[in-house]
Structures are given as C-alpha cells and as structure tokens.
Design an enzyme around this catalytic site. Structure first.
Site, mmCIF file in Angstrom:
data_model
loop_
_atom_site.group_PDB
_atom_site.id
_atom_site.type_symbol
_atom_site.label_atom_id
_atom_site.label_comp_id
_atom_site.label_asym_id
_atom_site.label_seq_id
_atom_site.Cartn_x
_atom_site.Cartn_y
_atom_site.Cartn_z
ATOM 1 N N ARG A 1 -28.577 -10.816 39.699
ATOM 2 C CA ARG A 1 -29.267 -10.357 40.836
ATOM 3 C C ARG A 1 -31.014 -10.092 40.438
ATOM 4 N NH1 ARG A 1 -24.638 -8.822 39.778
ATOM 5 N NH2 ARG A 1 -23.016 -8.443 41.312
ATOM 6 N N THR A 2 -31.240 -9.613 39.495
ATOM 7 C CA THR A 2 -32.794 -9.235 39.262
ATOM 8 C C THR A 2 -33.380 -10.580 39.082
ATOM 9 O OG1 THR A 2 -31.726 -7.245 38.267
ATOM 10 C CG2 THR A 2 -34.219 -8.039 38.074
ATOM 11 N N LYS B 1 -36.020 -19.747 17.804
ATOM 12 C CA LYS B 1 -36.490 -20.208 16.519
ATOM 13 C C LYS B 1 -36.914 -19.185 15.585
ATOM 14 C CE LYS B 1 -37.234 -24.626 19.021
ATOM 15 N NZ LYS B 1 -38.210 -25.780 19.304
ATOM 16 N N ARG C 1 -37.727 -9.032 31.404
ATOM 17 C CA ARG C 1 -36.397 -8.358 31.039
ATOM 18 C C ARG C 1 -36.181 -8.592 29.693
ATOM 19 N NH1 ARG C 1 -32.236 -6.998 34.750
ATOM 20 N NH2 ARG C 1 -30.169 -6.698 33.878
ATOM 21 N N HIS D 1 -35.655 0.530 34.461
ATOM 22 C CA HIS D 1 -35.696 -0.435 35.512
ATOM 23 C C HIS D 1 -36.003 -0.127 36.750
ATOM 24 C CE1 HIS D 1 -34.188 -3.977 37.295
ATOM 25 N NE2 HIS D 1 -32.925 -4.086 36.893
#
Length: 326
Positions: free
Chosen positions: A70-71, A98, A120, A148
């Site tokens: 969704r985000t 890596k 995020r 958030h």
C-alpha cells in the site's frame, strides 16, 4: 474542507520543515495545514483527469528497505499524478545486500540529485540518519517501531471527512501497540488535534509508560470500546516479536478481535479503521471489515494517495521556487 481552528502563516512559514520524519515536533496548525492541502488532491483523484504537472522535471526516489504494498504504490501513484519522475529502488537487488552501509547508501542517493526521497526502513532512526546526509526533502514511510507519519495523516484525513472535527472524539486503538509505528504516529497526531485516545492491548503488547503520551490505557477490550467514535484495529506483527507475547492467535481473537457484537459497544456511527494488511478472523472479522457505511478501510487507502500528494507538493516547493517559499 478547511480548518477554522487555525490561520496559517504566509508562505513557507505555514510548514517550515525541510522533510517529514515524524509527527513528533509538528504543531497542530502544521498538521491541519497538511490536511487542508490534501483536500484538493482528494477531489482531483475522484475526477476523470487525475494528473497535474506540478512536479514536472523533478525526480522522486522511493527507497524501501522493507516490503510494502500500500505505502509504496501510494507514494508512486502520488508522485506520478503530480507529474514527477518516480524511481522505485529495488533494495533486494541493491548494494545494500552486498554489505553497503546505510550512510553509503544515503550518500549514493544524494549524488543522484534526487528532489525528494521516500524511505521505509526496518530500523528506528534510520530515516533521520539519512535525512541528515542528503540535500533534499526526506519523507518517512515507516522506520522500525518509531513512526509512520503519512499513515497518521491519512488516518486523520479519513476521520475528518467522516466526523468533521477531532476535538473530544473518542478513538480506540487496539492491537499490537508495542510494535506499531502506526499506533505511535496516530497517538501523537490525534492527541495533538484534541481527540481522546484510548489504547488497548494485552499487557505484553502495551509499551511501558505509554500514559505519558496522553492516552488512556485499557487491557479490557469491551471497556475500551464503550462510547468510542472511532475504532482502529492493528495487526499482530509476528515478524517483530521475539518470544511469546500472546498464548495463541485463537486466544487473541477471543479477547481482542473486533466482531459485530463488540462493535455494538461503541457509538452507533463509530468508524472502523485498519491500516492494513489485515489478518481477517484474528484482529477483525470480515463482516466488520466490510461493513458498509462504517468501515473506512478502503477510504484510508484513497486518502493515502491524496495525503502523500500533499506532502510531496509542500516539501518540494522550495526546489520548485514557488512564490513565498524561500
């Protein structure tokens, strides 16, 4: 819909922040400013022609170090509807896998001359660290158990569209409060706007000293629901749990699942909300999640695009040299 509670300073003083790392630190009038700015995009998104060219020529990087549906889609759609070039960073195939450090990644993103970066990350504070290393606005799309902010803003926008105000509204947030950055940002936002916020969870999923955030604490779900105007359910975040926090999902459903019978304890017009993804049959029954006229879950998704358009618009105005945004 505008907010009569506040008049805004002129130009950039209305929202003086360079980025959006969290709700903490935002004044109530700054939150209302973002809500008001989102209203134009709600209307645009409901029309046939959904694209504007406000951000034409600008590049937005969505750097998602955690999985998201969704985000990520919401931010991508928001940027494209504003006319920006949007790049989604595939972390699974990036140099992060890596062994590249977060600071090196930040420096790499900065060297690409992005005009805004949406991040995020699974670690609390990671977004703030990157924000201090880059020269463009950074928007927090969720960092660890910290915040958030755009989720809280879209939830506030959803509530305002249905209830028209916040002052005195009784909002019950139930679920895995301990691990939820959504709960933290919503508490900060809604308390700031004048709502009475109740939090409900098993003792093992309730943060210590959460009362200091200005909330009422419940462990008895029916008591927390009594007279509520908004019921916001949260999922059990099993991926963040180490150890035994609940006896079993079945027991959790018995004590804390939202059913029609339990919803009847709230106000007759109480809203049902959930940030997603939902665990149907655990924290919320399907007949509640899909309850016509009461469930706001799909409306939250709709408001998310508009809210993120507003944030991208406001935070890139200096780069676009919008008049009054020095």
């Amino acid at each position: 819909m505008t907010s009569p509670e506040f008049s805004y300073p002129e130009g950039s003083a209305a929202f003086p922040h360079a980025g959006l790392v969290g709700i903490a630190g935002l004044a109530p009038h700054e939150i209302f400013y973002l809500l008001d700015e989102a209203e134009q995009w709600v209307e645009l998104n409901r029309g046939a022609e959904k694209r504007r060219e406000l951000l034409r020529g600008l590049t937005i990087i969505n750097a998602f170090f955690e999985n998201s549906t969704r985000t990520l889609l919401s931010f991508e759609i928001a940027g494209k509807r504003l006319g920006a070039d949007v790049v989604n960073m595939a972390v699974a195939t990036s140099s992060v896998k890596k062994g590249e450090t977060l600071i090196d990644t930040a420096m790499t993103l900065n060297a690409m001359q992005a005009d805004a970066i949406v991040i995020r990350h699974g670690s609390s504070g990671a977004v703030q660290l990157i924000a201090g290393k880059v020269g463009c606005p950074v928007l927090n799309a969720g960092d660890g158990q910290h915040e958030h902010p755009t989720q809280a803003l879209l939830d506030a926008l959803t509530i305002r569209h249905a209830k028209r105000h916040f002052n005195g509204l009784r909002v019950t947030i139930c679920g895995d409060i301990l691990h939820s950055r959504v709960a933290r940002s919503n508490i900060l936002c809604l308390v700031s706007l004048g709502a009475e916020v109740r939090v409900c969870a098993p003792p093992a999923l309730m943060p210590d000293a959460i009362e200091q955030m200005g909330v009422r604490v419940f462990h008895d779900f029916p008591a927390a629901l009594k007279g509520a105007d908004v019921v916001m359910m949260l999922r059990l975040q099993m991926e963040r749990m180490e150890g035994q926090f609940i006896p079993s999902p079945r027991e959790y459903r018995h004590l804390y699942g939202l059913s029609l019978d339990r919803l009847a304890l709230a106000e007759p017009d109480a809203l049902v909300m959930h940030p997603g993804p939902m665990n149907r049959g655990i924290e919320i029954e399907s007949n509640v999640a899909d309850l016509v006229g009461r469930s706001q879950i799909t409306t939250q998704v709709e408001m998310g695009v508009a809210m993120r358009m507003a944030c991208l618009d406001v935070l890139t105005r200096r780069a676009r040299k919008v008049e009054g945004w020095a």
